[in-house]
Design a protein around this motif. Structure first.
Motif, PDB file in Angstrom:
ATOM      1  N   HIS A  14      -2.510   5.333  -3.639  1.00  0.00           N
ATOM      2  CA  HIS A  14      -3.356   6.519  -3.498  1.00  0.00           C
ATOM      3  C   HIS A  14      -2.453   7.728  -3.690  1.00  0.00           C
ATOM      4  CE1 HIS A  14      -6.435   9.267  -2.044  1.00  0.00           C
ATOM      5  NE2 HIS A  14      -5.560   9.762  -1.166  1.00  0.00           N
TER       6      HIS A  14
ATOM      7  N   GLU B 192     -13.690   8.713  -6.058  1.00  0.00           N
ATOM      8  CA  GLU B 192     -12.544   9.281  -5.381  1.00  0.00           C
ATOM      9  C   GLU B 192     -11.511   9.859  -6.354  1.00  0.00           C
ATOM     10  OE1 GLU B 192     -10.774   6.722  -2.554  1.00  0.00           O
ATOM     11  OE2 GLU B 192     -12.640   6.228  -1.549  1.00  0.00           O
ATOM     12  N   LYS B 193     -11.663   9.534  -7.650  1.00  0.00           N
ATOM     13  CA  LYS B 193     -10.736  10.087  -8.631  1.00  0.00           C
ATOM     14  C   LYS B 193     -11.272  11.416  -9.143  1.00  0.00           C
ATOM     15  CE  LYS B 193      -9.098   9.645 -13.313  1.00  0.00           C
ATOM     16  NZ  LYS B 193      -9.265   8.996 -14.593  1.00  0.00           N
TER      17      LYS B 193
ATOM     18  N   THR C  35      -2.144  11.964  -4.405  1.00  0.00           N
ATOM     19  CA  THR C  35      -2.737  13.301  -4.429  1.00  0.00           C
ATOM     20  C   THR C  35      -1.671  14.301  -4.853  1.00  0.00           C
ATOM     21  OG1 THR C  35      -2.208  13.683  -2.092  1.00  0.00           O
ATOM     22  CG2 THR C  35      -4.373  12.741  -2.599  1.00  0.00           C
TER      23      THR C  35
ATOM     24  N   ASN D 108      -6.505   6.775  -7.630  1.00  0.00           N
ATOM     25  CA  ASN D 108      -6.314   5.518  -6.913  1.00  0.00           C
ATOM     26  C   ASN D 108      -6.101   4.376  -7.894  1.00  0.00           C
ATOM     27  OD1 ASN D 108      -7.091   6.197  -3.922  1.00  0.00           O
ATOM     28  ND2 ASN D 108      -8.659   7.174  -5.183  1.00  0.00           N
TER      29      ASN D 108
ATOM     30  N   ASN E  93      -5.582   0.005  -7.997  1.00  0.00           N
ATOM     31  CA  ASN E  93      -5.683  -1.266  -7.290  1.00  0.00           C
ATOM     32  C   ASN E  93      -5.304  -2.369  -8.283  1.00  0.00           C
ATOM     33  OD1 ASN E  93      -6.188  -3.315  -5.497  1.00  0.00           O
ATOM     34  ND2 ASN E  93      -8.413  -3.214  -5.684  1.00  0.00           N
TER      35      ASN E  93
ATOM     36  N   ASN F 278       0.849  -1.190   0.000  1.00  0.00           N
ATOM     37  CA  ASN F 278       0.000   0.000   0.000  1.00  0.00           C
ATOM     38  C   ASN F 278       0.884   1.238   0.000  1.00  0.00           C
ATOM     39  OD1 ASN F 278      -2.395  -1.592   0.253  1.00  0.00           O
ATOM     40  ND2 ASN F 278      -1.958  -1.815   2.441  1.00  0.00           N
TER      41      ASN F 278
ATOM     42  N   LYS G 154      -1.815  -1.303  -3.970  1.00  0.00           N
ATOM     43  CA  LYS G 154      -2.738  -0.167  -3.942  1.00  0.00           C
ATOM     44  C   LYS G 154      -1.928   1.122  -3.866  1.00  0.00           C
ATOM     45  CE  LYS G 154      -6.701  -2.445  -1.754  1.00  0.00           C
ATOM     46  NZ  LYS G 154      -7.659  -2.403  -0.627  1.00  0.00           N
TER      47      LYS G 154
ATOM     48  N   ASP H 221       0.871   5.463  -0.176  1.00  0.00           N
ATOM     49  CA  ASP H 221       0.148   6.736  -0.105  1.00  0.00           C
ATOM     50  C   ASP H 221       1.141   7.833  -0.479  1.00  0.00           C
ATOM     51  OD1 ASP H 221      -1.412   8.907   0.404  1.00  0.00           O
ATOM     52  OD2 ASP H 221      -2.048   8.296   2.400  1.00  0.00           O
TER      53      ASP H 221
ATOM     54  N   VAL I   4      -6.668  13.748  -7.513  1.00  0.00           N
ATOM     55  CA  VAL I   4      -6.646  12.595  -6.615  1.00  0.00           C
ATOM     56  C   VAL I   4      -6.864  11.364  -7.489  1.00  0.00           C
ATOM     57  CG1 VAL I   4      -7.718  11.441  -4.656  1.00  0.00           C
ATOM     58  CG2 VAL I   4      -7.573  13.939  -4.689  1.00  0.00           C
TER      59      VAL I   4
END
Length: 462
Positions: A252, A273-274, A254, A284, A286, A111, A250, A113, A282
């Motif tokens: 994420h 969320e995109k 920004t 994402n 997966n 993951n 994953k 970020d 923003v």
């Protein structure tokens, strides 16, 4: 006297013959194509200079970011046996030799970020995008499976296991990388990796290795999965990409950059969320193991997996040199059509236009491109195009006033040039429909020329 009469006859033929005028105009067009080629080379030279400046800024700030890892590296033993015979006793002696190989295990979960703070950097008249990225990385290493290679548990050298991270941009790293791995904390140091045999490849991005010291027992996934987490702060330019080494990866991301271009093998998920707004974006991702074309473990050597990378290019949307180059491609059309208008006016009205006057008009048309290039380096392309086209149209219109005399012909020249430059500008802005609009426009121009020339007596003065 006879020679003089012949010369006068030839000069009169040049002035009055439609064929002679057509040959003269055609020859001048061919001559003007030579400086047009040099103008294209000038555009390419300025464009290459821009690329050099972008590369220079990137090297100073930090090149593109490409990150692969973390990866668990564990040595293991293999054996080979060889038999030699004693010439005197005729007995065979068997020797067993131990070899150290390496196994590489990718994480079960990864993951990431990533926050990307992007800014525009200027160097003289050129600009490029650079960024500072803060990446929080966490995941899980499962229990390594050595059975697939028939490696016995006692042949696994756990005490010399390490963690690898590969990156294209060690220079841009701004913090000492430390990783919490199970109950232990480990750090990373660079390792030399020879890449000379690949440096000739087009678009080659060198990957450098960071490796941890030998891992403590509490950091090893011997009997159960081990979690990890780390944070990396890195400066970079143009692109930020990741290799999906997790069985499930994953990401994420920004950023404050409003013009992202999502690149690589995988695009962001299309969900609520995109978003891409004037204040940033923003996104994402997966990615599952089944989405990629490589396994979760490698024995012997770790392949170069950057071809499977994905991420974002911080795209600088205005490329003035590309638009100027596209404008110059229509230079042949502009010169030919402008000369055609003057030729038709000359033929219909019997006004004599000298070859020198045609040449001056052609040079004025070429000046449009030098004006466009130089102004677009300091202003946006629209302003540069308007100023350059207005200057050239005004100059040729005023010059034609002294040649054509009649107001209707002067207005025709002004209208033709304005319509022609407007048509070229529209084509330059279009991408998907450029060929369609260009074809329709040329068909209309052909129809107008055929209509205007239908009453000309082409046999007279030939």
């Amino acid at each position: 006297m006879e020679t003089i009469k012949k010369n006068k006859g030839f000069g009169n033929w040049i002035r009055t013959s439609i064929t002679a005028r057509m040959l003269m105009v055609g020859f001048l067009i061919l001559v003007l194509l030579i400086p047009l080629i040099y103008i294209k080379e000038l555009i390419n030279e300025r464009s290459q200079r821009q690329e050099e400046v972008v590369s220079e800024v990137g090297n100073l700030w930090g090149t593109e970011v490409l990150l692969m890892g973390p990866i668990l590296k564990i040595p293991y033993k293999t054996y080979t046996e060889s038999t030699t015979y004693d010439t005197e006793t005729k007995k065979g002696i068997t020797k067993r030799k131990t070899h150290i190989n390496y196994a590489y295990f990718l994480p079960d979960n990864l993951n990431i970020d990533a926050h990307v703070d992007a800014i525009k950097k200027e160097r003289g008249i050129y600009e490029t995008s650079v960024f500072s990225s803060e990446m929080a990385i966490e995941g899980t290493f499962g229990i390594p499976d050595f059975k697939q290679k028939d490696v016995l548990p006692e042949d696994v050298v756990w005490e010399k296991a390490t963690i690898l991270i590969r990156s294209s941009n060690l220079k841009g790293i701004k913090n000492q990388i430390e990783m919490q791995l199970g109950d232990e904390t480990t750090s990373f140091l660079p390792r030399y990796k020879d890449q000379q045999n690949q440096s000739y490849l087009t678009g080659f991005v060198p990957m450098h290795e960071l490796e941890s010291p030998f891992l403590a027992d509490g950091a090893l996934p011997k009997t159960k999965a081990v979690t990890f987490n780390t944070a990396i702060t890195m400066n970079g330019s143009s692109k930020i990409r990741f290799v999906p080494v997790g069985k499930q990866t994953k990401l994420h991301m920004t950023s404050n950059w409003k013009d992202p271009s999502f690149t690589g093998n995988f695009l962001p998920e299309e969900d609520e969320e995109k978003s891409v707004t004037s204040e940033g974006f923003v996104a994402n991702w997966n990615i599952l193991q089944i989405n990629r074309q490589f396994e979760q473990s490698f024995f012997g050597s770790l392949p170069d997996l950057k071809e499977f990378s994905f991420g974002t290019e911080l795209f600088v949307p205005v490329d003035e040199y590309q638009k100027s180059e596209r404008s110059a491609k229509y230079g042949y059309l502009v010169i030919a059509l402008t000369f055609l208008v003057f030729f038709l006016i000359q033929t219909i009205s019997k006004i004599n236009i000298h070859a020198f006057q045609y040449l001056m008009i052609g040079i004025a048309l070429l000046m449009f491109y030098t004006l466009l290039i130089s102004i677009s380096e300091h202003q946006n392309f629209l302003k540069a195009y308007l100023v350059a086209s207005a200057a050239v149209i005004g100059l040729i219109t005023l010059y034609s006033k002294s040649i054509l005399k009649h107001r209707k012909f002067i207005l025709l020249i002004f209208g033709s040039l304005a319509a022609l430059y407007s048509f070229i500008f529209v084509i330059i802005q279009l991408e998907s429909y450029a060929l369609l609009v260009g074809s329709i426009g040329l068909f209309i121009i052909l129809a107008i020329v055929m209509f205007a020339s239908r009453k000309i007596d082409w046999s007279s003065g030939a």
